[in-house]
Design an enzyme around this catalytic site. Structure first.
Site, PDB file in Angstrom:
ATOM      1  N   LYS A  11       0.824  -1.224   0.000  1.00  0.00           N
ATOM      2  CA  LYS A  11       0.000   0.000   0.000  1.00  0.00           C
ATOM      3  C   LYS A  11       0.856   1.273   0.000  1.00  0.00           C
ATOM      4  CE  LYS A  11      -4.009  -2.194   2.202  1.00  0.00           C
ATOM      5  NZ  LYS A  11      -5.083  -2.034   3.225  1.00  0.00           N
ATOM      6  N   ASN A 114      -2.115   0.295   6.600  1.00  0.00           N
ATOM      7  CA  ASN A 114      -1.637  -0.959   7.201  1.00  0.00           C
ATOM      8  C   ASN A 114      -0.731  -1.759   6.258  1.00  0.00           C
ATOM      9  OD1 ASN A 114      -3.605  -1.927   5.529  1.00  0.00           O
ATOM     10  ND2 ASN A 114      -4.699  -3.109   7.083  1.00  0.00           N
TER      11      ASN A 114
HETATM   12  P1  CMP Z   1      -7.648  -4.452   3.373  1.00  0.00           P
HETATM   13  O1  CMP Z   1      -7.226  -5.856   3.594  1.00  0.00           O
HETATM   14  O2  CMP Z   1      -6.981  -3.736   2.262  1.00  0.00           O
HETATM   15  O3  CMP Z   1      -9.240  -4.412   3.128  1.00  0.00           O
HETATM   16  C1  CMP Z   1     -10.037  -3.296   3.467  1.00  0.00           C
HETATM   17  C2  CMP Z   1      -9.263  -2.248   4.181  1.00  0.00           C
HETATM   18  O4  CMP Z   1     -10.021  -1.258   4.827  1.00  0.00           O
HETATM   19  C3  CMP Z   1      -8.466  -2.884   5.280  1.00  0.00           C
HETATM   20  O5  CMP Z   1      -7.412  -3.632   4.704  1.00  0.00           O
HETATM   21  C4  CMP Z   1      -8.061  -1.679   6.114  1.00  0.00           C
HETATM   22  O6  CMP Z   1      -6.805  -1.148   5.758  1.00  0.00           O
HETATM   23  C5  CMP Z   1      -9.127  -0.632   5.762  1.00  0.00           C
HETATM   24  N1  CMP Z   1      -9.842  -0.140   6.909  1.00  0.00           N
HETATM   25  C6  CMP Z   1      -9.889   1.154   7.276  1.00  0.00           C
HETATM   26  N2  CMP Z   1     -10.638   1.285   8.377  1.00  0.00           N
HETATM   27  C7  CMP Z   1     -11.094   0.049   8.721  1.00  0.00           C
HETATM   28  C8  CMP Z   1     -11.916  -0.449   9.768  1.00  0.00           C
HETATM   29  N3  CMP Z   1     -12.438   0.353  10.699  1.00  0.00           N
HETATM   30  N4  CMP Z   1     -12.166  -1.777   9.799  1.00  0.00           N
HETATM   31  C9  CMP Z   1     -11.638  -2.605   8.836  1.00  0.00           C
HETATM   32  N5  CMP Z   1     -10.853  -2.173   7.835  1.00  0.00           N
HETATM   33  C10 CMP Z   1     -10.583  -0.857   7.772  1.00  0.00           C
END
Ligand code: CMP
Length: 140
Positions: A11, A114
């Site tokens: 990312k 993340n």
């Molecule tokens: P990813 O695996 O890329 O899929 C969805 C993304 O939403 C997740 O990783 C997180 O980085 C992002 N995200 C941001 N806020 C939240 C939240 N409150 N709960 C879950 N995912 C979140």
């Protein structure tokens, strides 16, 4: 068990900090092989389509803005039980819950920034791989 494939994104928070190699090293050390990789600037339409499953979630708008805030590296990873292997080395979505030795524990800044995405099932891995790669771009 035969090798399977999963889809990964390094990312914008990680590419910005020049961590592409460090993250990829952890993936490789976890037994995954990079069989396709490209650095791209996602368009808003691409990011919205990719995360369409989350479009009703309150964080959707911020997530899309973040994912287009800089380059990402999309990858196809191959290995035994690749989806689980990748999720294990990524660690929990929220870095404050991530175990020692995981990518998110080492590098993630927040639940949004993340550092990595990984497919959550074989079915979604195929959909996500097809979203970003043509078959001839994947060389196992
Ligand atoms: P990813 O695996 O890329 O899929 C969805 C993304 O939403 C997740 O990783 C997180 O980085 C992002 N995200 C941001 N806020 C939240 C939240 N409150 N709960 C879950 N995912 C979140």
């Amino acid at each position: 068990m035969a090798a399977t494939r999963t889809f990964s994104i390094i990312k914008p928070d990680a590419t910005r900090r020049n961590l592409t190699g460090a993250v990829t090293k952890m993936l490789e050390e976890a037994g995954l092989r990079v069989v396709a990789s490209k650095r791209i600037q996602m368009t808003r339409e691409q990011a919205e389509g990719f995360y369409a499953v989350h479009k009703e979630r309150p964080f959707f708008g911020d997530l899309v803005e973040f994912m287009i805030s800089g380059p990402v590296v999309v990858q196809v990873l191959e290995g035994e039980d690749a989806v689980k292997r990748n999720r294990d080395v990524m660690g929990a979505t929220n870095p404050s819950d991530a175990a020692e030795g995981t990518i998110r524990k080492a590098y993630a800044e927040s639940i949004e920034a993340n550092s990595v995405h990984g497919s959550d099932s074989d079915e979604n891995a195929k959909i996500e791989i097809d979203y970003f790669f043509k078959p001839e771009e994947i060389v196992g």
